[in-house]
Design a protein around this motif. Sequence first.
Motif, PDB file in Angstrom:
ATOM      1  N   GLY A   1      37.671  35.398  48.253  1.00 57.10           N
ATOM      2  CA  GLY A   1      36.624  34.894  49.123  1.00 57.10           C
ATOM      3  C   GLY A   1      35.257  34.887  48.469  1.00 57.10           C
ATOM      4  O   GLY A   1      34.581  33.847  48.408  1.00 57.10           O
ATOM      5  N   TYR A   2      34.826  36.038  47.962  1.00 57.95           N
ATOM      6  CA  TYR A   2      33.505  36.146  47.344  1.00 57.95           C
ATOM      7  C   TYR A   2      33.385  35.211  46.144  1.00 57.95           C
ATOM      8  O   TYR A   2      32.419  34.445  46.026  1.00 57.95           O
ATOM      9  N   THR A   3      34.372  35.256  45.246  1.00 59.17           N
ATOM     10  CA  THR A   3      34.314  34.458  44.016  1.00 59.17           C
ATOM     11  C   THR A   3      34.230  32.971  44.329  1.00 59.17           C
ATOM     12  O   THR A   3      33.412  32.241  43.748  1.00 59.17           O
ATOM     13  N   ASN A   4      35.050  32.504  45.249  1.00 58.19           N
ATOM     14  CA  ASN A   4      35.063  31.080  45.562  1.00 58.19           C
ATOM     15  C   ASN A   4      33.796  30.642  46.280  1.00 58.19           C
ATOM     16  O   ASN A   4      33.287  29.543  46.046  1.00 58.19           O
TER      17      ASN A   4
ATOM     18  N   ALA B   1      34.354  19.459  43.543  1.00 55.71           N
ATOM     19  CA  ALA B   1      35.030  20.753  43.394  1.00 55.71           C
ATOM     20  C   ALA B   1      34.479  21.764  44.396  1.00 55.71           C
ATOM     21  O   ALA B   1      35.241  22.533  44.998  1.00 55.71           O
ATOM     22  N   ALA B   2      33.158  21.760  44.587  1.00 53.59           N
ATOM     23  CA  ALA B   2      32.543  22.692  45.533  1.00 53.59           C
ATOM     24  C   ALA B   2      33.013  22.418  46.957  1.00 53.59           C
ATOM     25  O   ALA B   2      33.356  23.341  47.709  1.00 53.59           O
ATOM     26  N   ASP B   3      33.044  21.139  47.329  1.00 54.02           N
ATOM     27  CA  ASP B   3      33.463  20.775  48.688  1.00 54.02           C
ATOM     28  C   ASP B   3      34.946  21.017  48.918  1.00 54.02           C
ATOM     29  O   ASP B   3      35.378  21.176  50.068  1.00 54.02           O
ATOM     30  N   SER B   4      35.723  21.049  47.840  1.00 51.99           N
ATOM     31  CA  SER B   4      37.175  21.255  47.958  1.00 51.99           C
ATOM     32  C   SER B   4      37.575  22.721  47.779  1.00 51.99           C
ATOM     33  O   SER B   4      38.762  23.045  47.863  1.00 51.99           O
ATOM     34  N   MET B   5      36.593  23.584  47.510  1.00 48.57           N
ATOM     35  CA  MET B   5      36.895  24.989  47.241  1.00 48.57           C
ATOM     36  C   MET B   5      37.581  25.636  48.441  1.00 48.57           C
ATOM     37  O   MET B   5      37.117  25.513  49.577  1.00 48.57           O
ATOM     38  N   PHE B   6      38.680  26.332  48.188  1.00 50.85           N
ATOM     39  CA  PHE B   6      39.385  27.025  49.265  1.00 50.85           C
ATOM     40  C   PHE B   6      38.722  28.367  49.540  1.00 50.85           C
ATOM     41  O   PHE B   6      38.556  29.186  48.639  1.00 50.85           O
ATOM     42  N   ILE B   7      38.345  28.582  50.803  1.00 54.01           N
ATOM     43  CA  ILE B   7      37.750  29.853  51.223  1.00 54.01           C
ATOM     44  C   ILE B   7      38.682  30.470  52.261  1.00 54.01           C
ATOM     45  O   ILE B   7      38.876  29.902  53.344  1.00 54.01           O
ATOM     46  N   PRO B   8      39.290  31.632  51.968  1.00 57.73           N
ATOM     47  CA  PRO B   8      40.238  32.237  52.912  1.00 57.73           C
ATOM     48  C   PRO B   8      39.582  32.541  54.259  1.00 57.73           C
ATOM     49  O   PRO B   8      38.530  33.198  54.307  1.00 57.73           O
ATOM     50  N   TYR B   9      40.196  32.067  55.334  1.00 60.89           N
ATOM     51  CA  TYR B   9      39.654  32.295  56.681  1.00 60.89           C
ATOM     52  C   TYR B   9      40.813  32.428  57.650  1.00 60.89           C
ATOM     53  O   TYR B   9      41.763  31.652  57.620  1.00 60.89           O
ATOM     54  N   ASP B  10      40.738  33.433  58.521  1.00 62.42           N
ATOM     55  CA  ASP B  10      41.773  33.677  59.519  1.00 62.42           C
ATOM     56  C   ASP B  10      41.278  33.178  60.871  1.00 62.42           C
ATOM     57  O   ASP B  10      40.367  33.772  61.457  1.00 62.42           O
ATOM     58  N   GLN B  11      41.874  32.101  61.372  1.00 62.59           N
ATOM     59  CA  GLN B  11      41.442  31.508  62.632  1.00 62.59           C
ATOM     60  C   GLN B  11      41.683  32.443  63.812  1.00 62.59           C
ATOM     61  O   GLN B  11      40.883  32.478  64.763  1.00 62.59           O
TER      62      GLN B  11
END
Length: 278
Positions: A5-8, A53-63
Amino acid sequence: AEYMGYTNLMAANSLKYSHSVATLLQSDHPEEFRRLQNAISLQSSEIMEWLRAADSMFIPYDQRLGIYGQDDSFLDKEVWELSTIPKDKFPLLLHFHPMTIYRKQVCKQADLLLAEFLLGDQFSLDQKQRDFDYYDKITTHDSSLSACIFAILAAELGRRDKAYHHFAQTARMDLDNHHHNTQHGIHTACMAGTWLSLVSGFAGMRAYNGKLCFTPWVPSQWDGYSFNMVFKGASLAINVSKQNVTYKLRSGNNIHFMHCGNLVNLTSENPTVVRPLA
């Protein structure tokens, strides 16, 4: 984990910033941009790739929980209840194999909260609240760099007692030998965290998009505090008491910033402004 999460979050922010700088150089300083482009063999197509690449970056999120994950598998793991671990077994890395620790939901420092401090204008207060509440229960603070970030976020969220507790843990890290290793050397980065806890925590200093702002308050244990800082060539002295805040331009450029949502202007002709606490 493959996706942190932080890195991305920080990588995406860096790519967007690089794109904005390149775009600015292209429009306002075209000759300098072409010289730089030739020097580093930068293709024009690469600049748009940064943004993609920035807009496509995966950020882990739990709905379901409504929180961001430390990484893409962290929230699938079993929670390690810290209250069940004997106090003499901390820090965990000195008493448990890494393969035991990494199979559990436990953090020595919540990197995700650091991202929400550094990129604070990209997250709602409610989001920060949910993330703080979740990670507060599973963070051991085995890292000396952890407590200061919790102090800053707790202050922003109005958790003043918790903010002061984490500030004290940071400030007295080596004085009280909290991690039982001061004999091997002092924690200098933690000392910087003490300053950050006060300035970004208690004084609420933020600088987003080149704009400076403050939302100061005074811990109940204190009568006040003061600090100096330099921002965009302006040297400032800031004194916070129980009643008000005094902002003084010591030297350098004129400056304007926000105090609790209200504009403050400091100039060489009018170098001192006093404002009430919110």
